[in-house]
Structures are given as C-alpha cells and as structure tokens.
Write a protein that holds these residues in place. Sequence first.
Motif, PDB file in Angstrom:
ATOM      1  N   GLN A 103       0.846  -1.182   0.000  1.00  0.00           N
ATOM      2  CA  GLN A 103       0.000   0.000   0.000  1.00  0.00           C
ATOM      3  C   GLN A 103       0.888   1.240   0.000  1.00  0.00           C
ATOM      4  N   PRO A 104       0.563   2.271  -0.758  1.00  0.00           N
ATOM      5  CA  PRO A 104      -0.612   2.381  -1.630  1.00  0.00           C
ATOM      6  C   PRO A 104      -0.463   1.546  -2.898  1.00  0.00           C
ATOM      7  N   LEU A 105      -1.586   1.317  -3.545  1.00  0.00           N
ATOM      8  CA  LEU A 105      -1.575   0.584  -4.793  1.00  0.00           C
ATOM      9  C   LEU A 105      -1.009   1.448  -5.912  1.00  0.00           C
ATOM     10  N   ASN A 106      -0.439   0.784  -6.907  1.00  0.00           N
ATOM     11  CA  ASN A 106       0.069   1.494  -8.067  1.00  0.00           C
ATOM     12  C   ASN A 106      -1.061   2.264  -8.760  1.00  0.00           C
ATOM     13  N   LEU A 107      -0.762   3.474  -9.156  1.00  0.00           N
ATOM     14  CA  LEU A 107      -1.686   4.380  -9.862  1.00  0.00           C
ATOM     15  C   LEU A 107      -2.847   4.837  -8.979  1.00  0.00           C
ATOM     16  N   SER A 108      -2.611   4.857  -7.653  1.00  0.00           N
ATOM     17  CA  SER A 108      -3.622   5.394  -6.734  1.00  0.00           C
ATOM     18  C   SER A 108      -3.655   6.921  -6.812  1.00  0.00           C
ATOM     19  N   ILE A 109      -4.836   7.477  -6.533  1.00  0.00           N
ATOM     20  CA  ILE A 109      -5.000   8.925  -6.386  1.00  0.00           C
ATOM     21  C   ILE A 109      -5.293   9.190  -4.921  1.00  0.00           C
ATOM     22  N   LEU A 110      -4.439   9.976  -4.264  1.00  0.00           N
ATOM     23  CA  LEU A 110      -4.520  10.203  -2.829  1.00  0.00           C
ATOM     24  C   LEU A 110      -4.671  11.684  -2.527  1.00  0.00           C
ATOM     25  N   ASN A 111      -5.237  11.964  -1.381  1.00  0.00           N
ATOM     26  CA  ASN A 111      -5.328  13.346  -0.919  1.00  0.00           C
ATOM     27  C   ASN A 111      -4.027  13.752  -0.220  1.00  0.00           C
ATOM     28  N   GLN A 112      -3.820  15.044  -0.117  1.00  0.00           N
ATOM     29  CA  GLN A 112      -2.679  15.532   0.655  1.00  0.00           C
ATOM     30  C   GLN A 112      -2.854  15.144   2.125  1.00  0.00           C
ATOM     31  N   GLY A 113      -1.730  14.903   2.790  1.00  0.00           N
ATOM     32  CA  GLY A 113      -1.783  14.517   4.191  1.00  0.00           C
ATOM     33  C   GLY A 113      -0.818  13.385   4.482  1.00  0.00           C
ATOM     34  N   ILE A 114      -0.993  12.757   5.651  1.00  0.00           N
ATOM     35  CA  ILE A 114      -0.113  11.666   6.058  1.00  0.00           C
ATOM     36  C   ILE A 114      -0.661  10.341   5.520  1.00  0.00           C
ATOM     37  N   HIS A 115       0.216   9.586   4.883  1.00  0.00           N
ATOM     38  CA  HIS A 115      -0.156   8.273   4.365  1.00  0.00           C
ATOM     39  C   HIS A 115       0.846   7.240   4.863  1.00  0.00           C
ATOM     40  N   LYS A 116       0.340   6.073   5.200  1.00  0.00           N
ATOM     41  CA  LYS A 116       1.208   4.973   5.618  1.00  0.00           C
ATOM     42  C   LYS A 116       1.583   4.162   4.390  1.00  0.00           C
ATOM     43  N   ILE A 117       2.877   4.090   4.134  1.00  0.00           N
ATOM     44  CA  ILE A 117       3.402   3.205   3.098  1.00  0.00           C
ATOM     45  C   ILE A 117       3.802   1.912   3.794  1.00  0.00           C
ATOM     46  N   LYS A 118       3.329   0.797   3.302  1.00  0.00           N
ATOM     47  CA  LYS A 118       3.677  -0.472   3.946  1.00  0.00           C
ATOM     48  C   LYS A 118       3.965  -1.534   2.891  1.00  0.00           C
ATOM     49  N   GLY A 119       4.721  -2.527   3.327  1.00  0.00           N
ATOM     50  CA  GLY A 119       5.062  -3.591   2.400  1.00  0.00           C
ATOM     51  C   GLY A 119       5.738  -4.745   3.101  1.00  0.00           C
ATOM     52  N   MET A 120       6.412  -5.553   2.320  1.00  0.00           N
ATOM     53  CA  MET A 120       7.115  -6.719   2.845  1.00  0.00           C
ATOM     54  C   MET A 120       8.449  -6.854   2.133  1.00  0.00           C
TER      55      MET A 120
END
Length: 359
Positions: free
Chosen positions: A253-270
């Motif tokens: 997350q986020p997914l490829n080609l996502s449209i996000l709002n400004q602000g804090i986002h959690k990037i997560k993975g493995m």
Amino acid sequence: MKHKNETSTPPVSPYLITRTLMPENQETPLNFLLNDNTPPSYFYRRNHFPYPKLTKQSFFLPITGEVYKPRIFSFQQLLSFPSRTVKVLLECAGNKRQLFIPKVFGEQWGAGAMSQGDWKGVPLKDLLQYAGLKYTAKEIVFEGYDWGLMPGISTPLYYARSLPIEKALHPDTIIAYEFNGKPIPFKHGYPLRLIVPQWYAMASVKWIKRIKVIDHTFKGQFQTEDYVYYPNEDSDEGKKPVTIIHVNSMIQQPLNLSILNQGIHKIKGMAWSGYGEITRVDVSTDHGQSWTEATLNASSRSPYTWTNWTIDWQAETKGEFTIMSRATDSCGYVQPIASQWNRKGYGYHAIDKVNVKIQ
C-alpha cells in the motif's frame, strides 16, 4: 491514530488473480492480506500439469537408490515420527516475471506468486537416516505424482527435482503433511510435500511419489532445462541453476496508480531474502533521489519468511510521485536498480516501484 488509507481489515474480500486455468496458475492478492500466514484459499497456485489423481499408493513414501536399507513409509508412520514445524515463504522462481524488459515467455506473474505459513512434517534427514545413506550418495531426487506433456517433448513427464546432500540434510528441510495446523490442501501437495526453506519454490515438490538417492547429477527437465538462469538470449553460455531466493521487497500500500489526498499516508510492504533475515528497508518518495529507513516489524522477522515494514509519508505537494522500496539482508545483499535479465524470466528482484498522484 489511523491514517487516511489504513484500515484494520480489507474493505472487500479479495480474489486470486488468474493467470491460466489449464493448468491452474493463480496469484495471491498480497496487497490486501494483513496476516503473516496466508490462508489456504489465498495461497498462490503454480502448476505445470493438471492436478494428479490420488490413489492408495499416494499415502506411501518409498526411499530407494544409494541407501543401505530401502524403506517404504506409510502416511501413518510419518505422523508418528518426531515432527518439526517451520514458518516458510514459498516464492515461485517466476514471480514478477512480467516486469522484465524485454519481455520473456512464460506465465506473466505479477508480485503475487508467493505465500507463506506454518508447515509441519518430518525432517528429511531423519528419514534418510532410517534408510542409511551410502558414501556414494550425491543427490536426492523427489518425484511428484503430477505429470503431463511438455511442448516439444513427445513422452509424458513427471515433475521431478533433486537436492544436493547438504541441503537435503538441513534440519528444516521437511516432508510436510500439515499447513497452518491442518492437512495440506490438495491443491498444494496433499498428502505429502517437500518444503525447502530459502530456495525458490520449484524445489518444494508437491504430491511426493518417491524419493531416490543417486550417485550422479540429476538431469531431469525441471532441473537442467527449466529453472535455469540463461543470461544470453541466443546461447546457453553462462547458465546456472535457480536455487536461493534473491533479496526482494514489494509495496503493498498504496496501490500502483492510486489517487490520494494531501496529508499523512502509511506506506507499507514486505521484504524477504533466502540468504538471511531482512535487516533494513529504505523507501524513497522522489524516484530514488533520497531515501528514508522504514520501520521493520520485529515479530515478522525470520530467515525463512517475509518481514513487514512501514513508514509514514507526509504528502504536502500535489503532483505525481514514484515510491520505491529497497531491501537489505543480513548477508549484505541489497536490491539492485535493475534485475539481471534472463530468457526464462526467473528471479526478478529489482527495487520495487509504485506511482501515485497527490491531489
């Protein structure tokens, strides 16, 4: 505090991602799974042939060849032996094949040709000790019940692979009969499956039919023709066998080609590696111009599994961004910018990327 794109459970139930149905090859929806143990219904499916038909013989395991006492173990006998449980990631050698440039032939896997969980069974070394390896033993051959025709080959083939003695005798190489506390699902090798930690999953033979100890190098189709790195398009020069899993990572997350709002986002993975534990994951949100170290989930760290990681991103500026992840393991291996091209498309492990738009 929850972030805007963080939820405790997926909003909808995901589905396997179908590549082919005859034979069945489907990916795990890793972007939406939250647990370290993959549920059987979401475990990726990789087959070269149709599913085999089980008979009474499927519940007996013979060991023959370069041994002093050839043995046939019944399923019930195996259940009575001292067992071992290991949490192991299985990754198809062709995982992420669709990302190679130029393109290569084969199943066009995305990043979901891998899954993991708790495998319980009997250490292979214990069974080999019962049979008694001769000093001439060089490799252990495992033949599955799955068989069929291959393009350009006139006679049917059984799926078969070999292991060198050293790997076969590793205490965590097991003949498994349970997955996540229950019998292995049929589509994943029931009743008996070989589990080989740290190697790509072509080594973990399903539906084991027989084990044979040999005094020479095994030359089967899936040993010396397939599951081999061929770095040159027009020759076999420089070829070498596919074995240990490369250091790798993916952004869930986020997914490829996502449209996000400004602000804090959690990037997560493995992140994962067959050479050892993941010790570091770095993340870039500016196409690799700068990197920030992510936080590793200590409870998911293991030399045989993926390690979960997270990082918070303060997205203040509108525009398009490329997020990248780069893993490092305990042996010092680091994900490269580009994965070495090979004509069968094995072992892709370049730095992972997703593109997002902030509005």
